[in-house]
Design an enzyme around this catalytic site. Sequence first.
Site, PDB file in Angstrom:
ATOM      1  N   HIS A 218      -5.840   2.152  -4.298  1.00 36.55           N
ATOM      2  CA  HIS A 218      -4.857   1.643  -3.334  1.00 36.55           C
ATOM      3  C   HIS A 218      -4.393   0.253  -3.752  1.00 36.55           C
ATOM      4  O   HIS A 218      -5.040  -0.422  -4.558  1.00 36.55           O
ATOM      5  CB  HIS A 218      -5.471   1.580  -1.931  1.00 36.55           C
TER       6      HIS A 218
ATOM      7  N   CYS B  76       0.812  -1.227   0.000  1.00 33.28           N
ATOM      8  CA  CYS B  76       0.000   0.000   0.000  1.00 33.28           C
ATOM      9  C   CYS B  76       0.841   1.271   0.000  1.00 33.28           C
ATOM     10  O   CYS B  76       0.635   2.172  -0.819  1.00 33.28           O
ATOM     11  CB  CYS B  76      -0.988  -0.018   1.160  1.00 33.28           C
TER      12      CYS B  76
ATOM     13  N   HIS C 250      -2.813   1.180   6.783  1.00 28.98           N
ATOM     14  CA  HIS C 250      -3.089   1.134   5.341  1.00 28.98           C
ATOM     15  C   HIS C 250      -3.263   2.548   4.816  1.00 28.98           C
ATOM     16  O   HIS C 250      -3.734   3.447   5.524  1.00 28.98           O
ATOM     17  CB  HIS C 250      -4.353   0.308   5.079  1.00 28.98           C
TER      18      HIS C 250
END
Length: 455
Positions: free
Chosen positions: A425, A361, A413
């Site tokens: 993402h 990420c 994240h």
Amino acid sequence: MIYKRFVIGAAVFAMAFCAFAAAAFADTGYVTADVLRVRSEPNTSSEILGTVTNGTQLEILSSVGGWYYVSLPDGSLGYVSADYVDGVTIRYYGYVDATVLKIHSTTGINAPVIGRVVDGTRLELLAYDGAWYKIKTEDGLEGYVSADYIVSVYESVAETQAASASDSSSSTTYGYVIADSLKVHSTTGVYAPVSGNAAYGECVELLAYDGVWFKIRCGSGLEGYVGAQYISFTSGGEPVVEIGYVNATLLNIRETPDTSAEILDRQVMGASLRLMSYEDGWYGIETIDGISGYVSAEYISETPIESKTIAAATDSITKSQTAAPPTSDEIELGEKIIAYAKQYIGTPYVYGASGPDSFDCSGFTMYVMSANGISLPHQSASQAEMGLEVAMDELVAGDLVFFNTTSTEGVGHVGIYIGNGQFIHASSGSAHAVTISSLSEDYYSAHYIGARRVI
């Protein structure tokens, strides 16, 4: 003068920062050889100034390569081989590489914040655990900062001088004084005795450099130490660079000399810039970490900014951490970032990867932003320290959005907001690839913890 920028890693720290010797200082050391030669320069071919015997205590002023620049018991100065000096406790320093860096009471981004420092501030590095430094500020505050925002700047004038000693064709290195009346000290340190003064614009010979202080020789023959920030560099007597100081709370560095040009970087009050050119009210500049661009000359001071002015500017930045409405430049850049990011939809998720064939990420956000001129660290928690806070109802394309996806509190994240309640993402979930999701999805709405604007 060439700027070399390094991020200090665990291996470097464990090896006693040998690559950063010029930025290390020590208190005292003791001679371990029966007879140790003291030389005029940090090499074995230079003039022998004298000798010291086993057990002699030396004051260590700086370290260059494998040599210490020392003060002898009689007050004379010279270089000795570090191999024959023991009992030296070296103090290491790093420089802040963030607009405003939080100092925490312990490690962890959720630990209480006990202070803040601005870009370019020098900190003493007390300990390192692989991700955090324990630091001490110049006013004695101790705490912890993320290692992602600490760099060391190494300017090797001393090495140039060493090379000159073995190459008679090498030119002497000079500098120009850029303070009205610059105090010349007998040794390093602002409280060291003052031997004399150098006038504004005076050309001085640069004899040595320890990362903070220059040893200089004036035309009158006066030798001593001056703060490096008050010297602009020259080569062979011809100026090659001037130094200017940011006189604005935050100054935009633009790609071209135009207020509508792309913003490449921002510098805080008091930051020093290399002034490379001037035309029609704009300076062509280079920042300490090598970013080249243009700034309005209206916001550049020829002399260092007073500490109280810098402190006031820092305070105003700290009190306005929420991002203002985006400018047209920021909106355009955000759209450019999203268009670039969408090229990688479907690219596999791989933990620790940063592209272009696979991403995690934070590796994805780092890669996409870097391609658009924005530098981010490779860690979602560290990225959450960047830029300015943005409320969910004020998100614009290009803002970073963060989620708590771990069993502990904190950021786990990150993605990039693309508009209409969606973000792109690198997902470790069912898609296991770069994908687009909605902030309104049950999982993401439950784990959303905030956003930052870095454009």
